[in-house]
Design an enzyme around this catalytic site. Structure first.
Site, short mmCIF file in Angstrom:
data_model
loop_
_atom_site.label_atom_id
_atom_site.label_comp_id
_atom_site.label_asym_id
_atom_site.label_seq_id
_atom_site.Cartn_x
_atom_site.Cartn_y
_atom_site.Cartn_z
N SER A 36 0.81 -1.22 0.00
CA SER A 36 0.00 0.00 0.00
C SER A 36 0.84 1.27 0.00
O SER A 36 0.35 2.33 -0.37
CB SER A 36 -0.94 0.00 1.21
N ASP A 318 -3.32 8.22 7.61
CA ASP A 318 -4.29 7.36 8.30
C ASP A 318 -3.52 6.51 9.32
O ASP A 318 -2.39 6.86 9.68
CB ASP A 318 -5.11 6.52 7.29
N HIS A 321 -0.40 4.78 7.15
CA HIS A 321 0.29 5.34 5.97
C HIS A 321 0.69 6.79 6.17
O HIS A 321 -0.06 7.56 6.77
CB HIS A 321 -0.64 5.21 4.75
#
Ligand SMILES: *[C@@H]1O[C@H](CO)[C@@H](O)[C@H](O)[C@H]1NC(C)=O
Ligand SMILES: *[C@@H]1O[C@H](CO)[C@@H](O)[C@H](O)[C@H]1NC(C)=O
Length: 361
Positions: A36, A318, A321
């Site tokens: 991610s 978040d 991340h």
């Protein structure tokens, strides 16, 4: 107010950027493998919780939410820009023929070195499957750049930059998620790190066999310091047991990259570490900028909630991340670390100009 000398420094800086943007990129192509931290839309069509193509993701990105796990650019975007690419490297899911000649981004949120990592989140493209997707790209490139010749295509691939950032989900969404995975009861942290790195080494050698020669490999992040992990462990400081397992992984990773450099003298495997220090005004380190749905292993931003406005002060966008600001710092350092892969070649216009060497000024 800017003084005269500040203004002229600014003008030189602007001129440097223009030269870099108008010139050819420092490598003809850039391939991105990862999770991610690098994903730029490959998960958008998958059935998974690791998918973020909704607001407020992308609030600082020109195209809005794209599937990037950030308010803006990610590290791979920053590296691509600094290398001189005029547009971002496109995701495998949607890349067209024109795009793939310049490289492809295969990264997938939730993906790991191990096939099962992240499976409780849903579908994801594991590193093994990202390598299979690269093979599909190569079959297309044989006709796009190789005039039908695999040998000629590999020669082209020798010049491309490859960055790989894997391992984070083998910890966050495997070893340290014992309710879903049994690796932590089967292996000690040392055994698990060795097992992972051995598999990683085989995977990198598969890329070498397909023609890759210029490798940048990211160290795993200290996920014990993410707001997500701290919440799972009910702590308000970094989770040391998580970080020390990851340090073992990074140490062994560094060792195998040295071994690969010895084994393959015609390739270069560069280890990319995180910066040691961040600016002091990047001072909100323990909570995310956006409002997160839940902390139990997911930690994505809640859809349509308005995030913090002082994003430049936040390390985390978040629960897991980083903000774009962190990615710009990390990406700039990574670009510098990778210089042996591009500086010796081509024009290196950006580097030259930064040092003030204008050849025909
Ligand atoms: C560990 O989990 C995997 C898959 O969840 C399962 O196939 C395997 O049998 C388990 N191993 C042990 C020793 O429990
Ligand atoms: C963080 O830095 C900014 C800018 O220097 C400052 O205004 C703010 O008060 C600081 N916040 C914290 C929590 O230290």
């Amino acid at each position: 107010m800017a003084t005269k000398s500040q203004a002229s420094i600014f003008m030189v800086f602007t001129a440097t950027l223009l030269v870099a943007i108008n010139g050819d990129p420092q490598v003809p192509c850039y391939f991105i493998f990862g999770d991610s931290l690098m994903d730029n839309g490959n998960n958008n069509h998958l059935h998974t919780n690791a998918k973020v193509n909704y607001e407020p993701y992308g609030i600082d990105f020109p195209d809005g939410p794209t599937g990037r796990f950030s308010n803006g650019r990610n590290v791979a975007d920053v590296i691509a820009q600094l290398l001189g690419f005029e547009s971002f490297i496109q995701p495998f899911a949607t890349a067209r023929s024109d795009d793939i000649v310049k490289g492809v981004n295969y990264a997938s949120g939730g993906a790991g070195i191990r096939e099962e990592s992240g499976q409780h989140l849903g579908e994801r493209i594991s590193f093994d499957n990202q390598i299979k997707n690269h093979r599909i790209t190569i079959l297309r490139l044989i006709f796009l750049v190789g005039r039908g010749s695999l040998v000629a295509t590999k020669k082209y691939l020798h010049k491309c930059m490859y960055t790989v950032g894997m391992g984070n989900n083998d910890y966050i969404n495997n070893y340290f998620a014992p309710e879903y995975y049994n690796t932590s009861s089967l292996y000690s942290p040392e055994e698990f790190a060795l097992l992972l790195v051995e598999q990683y080494s085989q995977q990198l050698q598969a890329l070498y066999a397909y023609g890759a020669r210029k490798f940048g490999i990211f160290a795993a992040g200290y996920s014990g310091c993410t707001p997500g992990m701290m919440a799972i462990y009910g702590m308000n400081s970094c989770v040391d047991s998580v970080n020390s397992a990851i340090i073992l992984f990074n140490t062994h990773l560094n060792t195998i990259l040295n071994e690969l450099n010895t084994k393959y003298p015609d390739a270069k495997f560069i280890y990319i570490d995180a910066p040691l220090q961040y600016p002091t005004d990047l001072n909100v380190t323990d909570k995310p900028c956006c409002e997160v749905e839940s902390i139990d292993g997911k930690g994505n931003c809640s859809p349509d909630h308005i995030p913090c406005s002082n994003r430049q002060n936040y390390v985390f966008w978040d629960s897991f991340h980083p903000t774009e600001r962190v990615s710009v710092i990390d990406g700039t350092q990574a670009y510098t670390t990778l210089s042996p892969l591009y500086a010796s070649e081509a024009i290196s216009s950006l580097v030259d100009n930064e040092e003030g060497h204008f050849s025909n000024a």
